[in-house]
Design an enzyme around this catalytic site. Sequence first.
Site, PDB file in Angstrom:
ATOM      1  N   LYS A 198      13.898  -1.562  -1.649  1.00  0.00           N
ATOM      2  CA  LYS A 198      13.742  -1.648  -0.199  1.00  0.00           C
ATOM      3  C   LYS A 198      13.715  -3.116   0.212  1.00  0.00           C
ATOM      4  CE  LYS A 198      10.561   0.382   3.251  1.00  0.00           C
ATOM      5  NZ  LYS A 198       9.366   1.270   3.356  1.00  0.00           N
ATOM      6  N   SER A 253      10.014   5.252   6.004  1.00  0.00           N
ATOM      7  CA  SER A 253      10.823   4.084   6.291  1.00  0.00           C
ATOM      8  C   SER A 253      11.678   3.638   5.109  1.00  0.00           C
ATOM      9  CB  SER A 253       9.927   2.919   6.728  1.00  0.00           C
ATOM     10  OG  SER A 253       9.044   2.537   5.687  1.00  0.00           O
ATOM     11  N   SER A 267       6.106   6.881   3.741  1.00  0.00           N
ATOM     12  CA  SER A 267       7.458   6.326   3.669  1.00  0.00           C
ATOM     13  C   SER A 267       8.131   6.429   2.312  1.00  0.00           C
ATOM     14  CB  SER A 267       7.437   4.863   4.122  1.00  0.00           C
ATOM     15  OG  SER A 267       7.156   4.777   5.489  1.00  0.00           O
TER      16      SER A 267
END
Length: 499
Positions: free
Chosen positions: A96, A172, A196
Amino acid sequence: MNKDIPAIDVEALLDGPAHAMADAVRCGHVSARTLTDAALARIAERDPLALGGVNACTAVLDERARREADAIDARLAAGDAATAALPLLGVPYAVKNLFDVAGIPTLAGSKIERDAAPAAQDGLLLRRLQAAGAVLLAALNMDEYAYGFTTENSHAGACRNPHDHRLVAGGSSGGSAAAIAAGEVPLTLGSDTNGSIRVPSSLCGVFGLKPTFGRLPRTGSYPFVASLDHLGPFGRSTRDLALAYDAMQGHDAHDAGCVERTVEPVAALLETPEAGLRVGVLGGWFHDMADEDARAAVARVAEALRMAPGVASVRPVHWPEVERARAAAFLITNVEGANLHLDDLRRRPEDFEPLSRDRFLAGALLPATWVVQAQRVRRWFARQVAASLADIDLFIAPATPCVAPAIGSEWITLQGQRLPARPSIGVLTQPVSCIGLPVCAVPVWGVHAHLPIGVQLIAAPWREDRVLRAARLLELAGTVHAPVAAWPPRTSTRGAVPC
């Protein structure tokens, strides 16, 4: 590579788990460079939006990846036994884009951070994975500043669900789940503040681990909510999660939230079921805020555990005041998140995504008394759940209330209620994040026509071994699995909004 070893199907290998890739490199069936080149080719083919791809990657690190792979092959050719023993030998992975990656800015999904200086070194967890033999290929798409559940990022473009490109990947950490489901890499890292890791795991049909709060250090990652942020892995199998988790354990004094606790490896324990395991199926909020697909997935997991070796009982249980715990998590998130961005909210409000900006502004204006009360509710809820752990070892609950909604959905309908889509996708994960328990999200197929949905396996603090062993029981039973999405992508005939 030994000429006497038969050639391996690298494309099939890329569709499999990380541990099989490491074994293939270790045995000389494939070189780390060949595996890296094949994974980079997959990314080039399957990721770009212009080619109809999933848009999981925001930076591809071709040169770095090839250097790392070549270094591994050189050490293996020299007979380095220590290199040959590495648990993630030659495994391609991605992270990420809130993790520091040396040489590129740490974007955290934002436009503002594009102006930041490149990171001087990799984040700590990346350095630990590299020491375990993994090869970094890319940084991944996410919601701006990790504030969202869909990865519909207006700066980088929406990340698309590999199983149906019209749908969200979740967030996310949407890019982290989508890259695995698309067959680009078998292992990724993400963060989980309110769900997330578990939300995109559920919607993309991959495995995800949110460790106990304080277990893995966050050094070298962009923060969101310091009192709620967790880091953890996504994988294509339970064993992949365990190998990555083991490699990343260890205290770091630079993270004030990281607990000084002995490393407790779990990979060697996966095949040993616990005797007398008492399982609780969470009802109440977790039942009422889930649709029929989510409930069916939980029922399937409950039945599989009922039949599994070592499981003593499976029964319904309730946690009190879950809705209040979720509200407390919302308030704490709003306030702590806003506090990090006050200067930019004053100086560059136009450079935020509008929804992120508005939520941060709301958080900046909340009365202090509300936040104090939210922390009281959080502590009270943690005590109630801790008491329930006296006679339940493992809780199960849906990870999301429904399968993936369509990109751009404003609303979802749950049990006759019309709810805003983006915040409501995390309605079942936020209460668990609020109290920092370890959770493994496992993907269930077959309750919906062609989409996965996840189930949370939840245990007492520091019992990552328990959630991963339970996940492995389900994997061995064939109840959960993480197949790579069909390529070219599926053309759906379903309605635009699934829930």
